[in-house]
Each structure stands twice: as structure tokens, then as C-alpha cells.
Design a protein around this motif. Sequence first.
Motif, PDB file in Angstrom:
ATOM      1  N   ALA A 123       0.878   1.504   4.643  1.00 36.03           N
ATOM      2  CA  ALA A 123       0.830   1.530   3.180  1.00 36.03           C
ATOM      3  C   ALA A 123       1.744   0.403   2.694  1.00 36.03           C
ATOM      4  CB  ALA A 123       1.292   2.880   2.635  1.00 36.03           C
ATOM      5  N   VAL A 124       1.831   0.223   1.379  1.00 33.73           N
ATOM      6  CA  VAL A 124       2.673  -0.865   0.862  1.00 33.73           C
ATOM      7  C   VAL A 124       4.160  -0.540   1.004  1.00 33.73           C
ATOM      8  CG1 VAL A 124       0.920  -1.675  -0.747  1.00 33.73           C
ATOM      9  CG2 VAL A 124       2.570   0.062  -1.494  1.00 33.73           C
ATOM     10  N   ILE A 284      -1.959  -6.305   6.713  1.00 29.65           N
ATOM     11  CA  ILE A 284      -1.453  -6.296   5.335  1.00 29.65           C
ATOM     12  C   ILE A 284      -2.518  -6.686   4.320  1.00 29.65           C
ATOM     13  CG2 ILE A 284      -0.622  -8.687   5.461  1.00 29.65           C
ATOM     14  CD1 ILE A 284       1.074  -5.735   3.669  1.00 29.65           C
ATOM     15  N   ARG A 286      -5.478  -5.695   3.795  1.00 31.05           N
ATOM     16  CA  ARG A 286      -6.302  -4.626   3.227  1.00 31.05           C
ATOM     17  C   ARG A 286      -5.651  -3.943   2.025  1.00 31.05           C
ATOM     18  NH1 ARG A 286      -4.409  -2.346   8.092  1.00 31.05           N
ATOM     19  NH2 ARG A 286      -3.337  -0.332   7.894  1.00 31.05           N
ATOM     20  N   PHE A 287      -4.377  -4.296   1.750  1.00 27.79           N
ATOM     21  CA  PHE A 287      -3.696  -3.716   0.593  1.00 27.79           C
ATOM     22  C   PHE A 287      -3.702  -4.659  -0.608  1.00 27.79           C
ATOM     23  CE2 PHE A 287      -1.740  -1.674   4.326  1.00 27.79           C
ATOM     24  CZ  PHE A 287      -2.114  -0.370   4.066  1.00 27.79           C
ATOM     25  N   ILE A 307       2.862  -7.880  -4.062  1.00 26.67           N
ATOM     26  CA  ILE A 307       3.232  -6.467  -3.924  1.00 26.67           C
ATOM     27  C   ILE A 307       4.753  -6.393  -3.985  1.00 26.67           C
ATOM     28  CG2 ILE A 307       3.154  -4.441  -2.424  1.00 26.67           C
ATOM     29  CD1 ILE A 307       0.570  -5.571  -1.222  1.00 26.67           C
TER      30      ILE A 307
END
Length: 479
Positions: A123-124, A284, A286-287, A307
Amino acid sequence: MVVGEISQERNLIIIGGGPGGYSAAIRGAQLGLSVTLIEQAELGGVCLNEGCIPSKIFTHAADMRSDIAHFQELGVGNMEKLVDIKKLVSYKDKVIKKLRSGVESLCNENKIEIIRGKVTFLAVDKIGVENGHQFDIFEFEQVIIATGSSPTMPSAIQEKGERILLPHELFKLEEIPKHLIVRGQDTIALEAASSFAALGAQVSIVIDDQAGFPFDESINKELNRLFKKRKMKVYKELELISTHETEDGITLTFQTDKNVEETIRGSYLFVSGTMRPNLEALGISRFGIVQTAEGFIKVDGNMQSSIPSIYAIGDVTEGPLSAVKAIKQGKAAVASIAGEQTEVNLTFMPVVAHTIPPIVSVGLTEQIALDFGLAIRVSQFALGGNGYATITGKKDGFIKVISDATTEIIQGIHMIGEGAVEMSGSFVQLLEMAAKEEDIKFPHYAHPGFNEGLLEAVEGLIGQAIHAAPIKRKDMLTI
């Protein structure tokens, strides 16, 4: 695989233990941050273990070998012109181990948590770390991606064999190639060509385009002269079509700018390659993190990505690929995370090549200054007129200064010659401070020393260099 049942919490995680990553970790600890550093392989990264340090050990050995004739002239021994490549590789490994141990000790002394393993973003604000059969999950407040880059082969090379070498492989050779073919004109390629030629190999350099080497035209001209003097062949405008390996060599087929095929046969082919960021395995993208078309992460002045919890430094970001950039960005990123004001400006980042002799380029080249429409003055002081260069036998090269003819502000400094790397910091400072010609002429310079060449180059802008032939005022270069 054993998956950790509980997600562990961390404040700052740095992924990658190269120069940028470990510098960021230590600076973060100095600023009071709790830091976790994750490295998949060895601390120091490619730079220390396979790139910058190994290559400079070879260039140092090559430089020493090129001095043999001068040593004999001084009466210092009767040295053979042979190199024990196995001893050189052994020395390289010893130095790398010592430097890597030093990095590990510094991290421990700064109470930095070091974790080994391969990172994947979940996740981020969450990553997984795989190490053998162990898989741990970490949540973080901020993360810095410092995973560097890797070279990719040209499309013409369909299959890589043992005689096609990338940068991390060249300096593991335990023999001096009879004929090394170097494809490329970047600093890595030029260092490889220069070093192995001095170590006794026949060297050919193959360049795709006519532009040639990536420096000021005066530097490029001097490089061509020195390579010719050392019987190194330079081929320009040759497009690689195919390679064919045998047990004892490799044959390259090229196409010239006139659509004529040409072949070159050698012992090994060195390819510096096109560098790509090491990001794919992280997952990374895909976020939705913003990246360039080539895959590099876009960051702001604080090294923060699109992000907010993710920062990036070094070769995974756009711009020059360099340990200098990575270290600077790493320090800036953690300073920003710690709440300090930071700024990273790469305008005057030096371009350095540890060739023989070394090269440094800072600021505008003469051609770029002209393209910008600047009225300039140009002066070039040959090191053959420098007393210390004569003492040491290091007379090849020069210092070139480009100045704004109206404001007298220095626009560029370019040097090929002994001492260039050590003087590069002064060159950068002068341009960062928008120094004028008088700012360089005013201080005192150690005598004798290579540093006097800078003074004479600046004095030469108005025809007042002491150790240079008189120049008629009408012949002085003001453009």
C-alpha cells in the motif's frame, strides 16, 4: 514462506543502502529521526561494490602504470611494464570490503536499524520484506526509495554471453583483454577505455553518433588527440547490428552512416548500457505514482513524489544518474522530513570522468553559451606551462574558463588534466557564488601547484597569463 502475522510500525524506512540511501539514513539519525534501512544485497550498493569504487581502483592502477616512464626518469626503480591483474582484483576486493565494513559500522553507531530483504509495496504506507522463507510487513509514516538503476543491453544484442560485459562485470576480469571494444561515450565508457589502454590492452571505442564525446568541444578535441597518441581507435557513427561470440573472441557487425557494413573483432565487448530505474520489483507503479515515460519517479524540490508518504532519490529520479546527485538528494529528503528547509539544485553538478588524465566539466560549455546568445570571453591555459605539471610529468591537458564579456561572471570551467577531480569542488563553488573574474584573481594560490592553472586561465581572459605566450589583443577570443 513464513508470513509475519503482525504489521510492524516504523517512522522512516529507506529502501536501498547505496551512497544516497546510507547517507540519508545517517543524516536522518543525526536529525533525531528513527531510521530503518532495508538492503537486498550489500550496503554501499552498486556504487561501492560493483561500480564507482571498483572502476576507480582500476583507473588508479592504470594511472600508476602510465607513470612508469616518469618514475624511471626520476631514478625511482626499474619497474616492469606488466600488471598482475589477479593482485589488482584482490586489492579491489579488499578495499571494497573495508569500505563496506565502514558503512556498516557508521550505521550501527548511529543506531540505524538494518534489515535485509527484497521489498514489495503493499500500500502507499505499507511494505512487505522477503528474506528467504521469512516475510515481514511494515507500516511507515514516510519511505525513501533509493534502489538505484541497472543497465540494459542494446536491442542489437539478442543474447549476452561471457564476452559481453556490463559495468559491474568488467572490473571482475582476471585478465587484461588483448583487444577491448568499448561501446559508448559516457563517463563510464571513457574510464573503461582509458584504464584498460593504460593497463596494456588494445582498445577501440565505438560511438553511435557524430557528436562524439559529451564535453566542451576543446575537451573532446584533446581526448581525441590523447587517444590517437595512445593508439586507441575511435569509430563514430557506427550502429551496432549484431554480435557473434566464439571461445576466444567476439565479432561485431556495424552499419555506417553510409549504409555500409563494417566488422570489428576483439577479445571482449564492454557496454555501459542504457540505465533504467530499479522500480519494477517494488510494485509501486500500481498505486499511481507519477513517473516519466522512461519510468523514473517525478519528485519536487523536497524529493517528495506525487504520493505524500513516498520520497525518491538518486537514479530512480529523473535527471543525471550519479552518486553525487543521490547523496545530495538523500540529505535533502530527510531534512525535509525532519521539518527543515531544503533545496536541491543540480545546475552546477560537476560532470567527472576519471580518465587518464581526468576530466571535470562545470557550467556552460562554449557552444551552449553561444547558443544562449551570450557575449563571452574564453581562455584556455595549457598545463604544459604549469611548473608543478612539469615536475610531476603530468603536462597533458588544460583549464578552460568561459566568462560573460559584459558582467565578467564566470559561466563555465572545464579541465582535463591532473588535479581536475580535486579542484572540481572549487569550480562548483565559484559558479554557485556567481563569481566574477576578479574573485578568482584576488586570492593567493599555492606555488607550485596545479591550482595556479585556474588563475592563469582567468588572467588569460584579458591576455595577462604569466606562463603563456603573449596574445595579440585582436586575437583574444571575445564572442
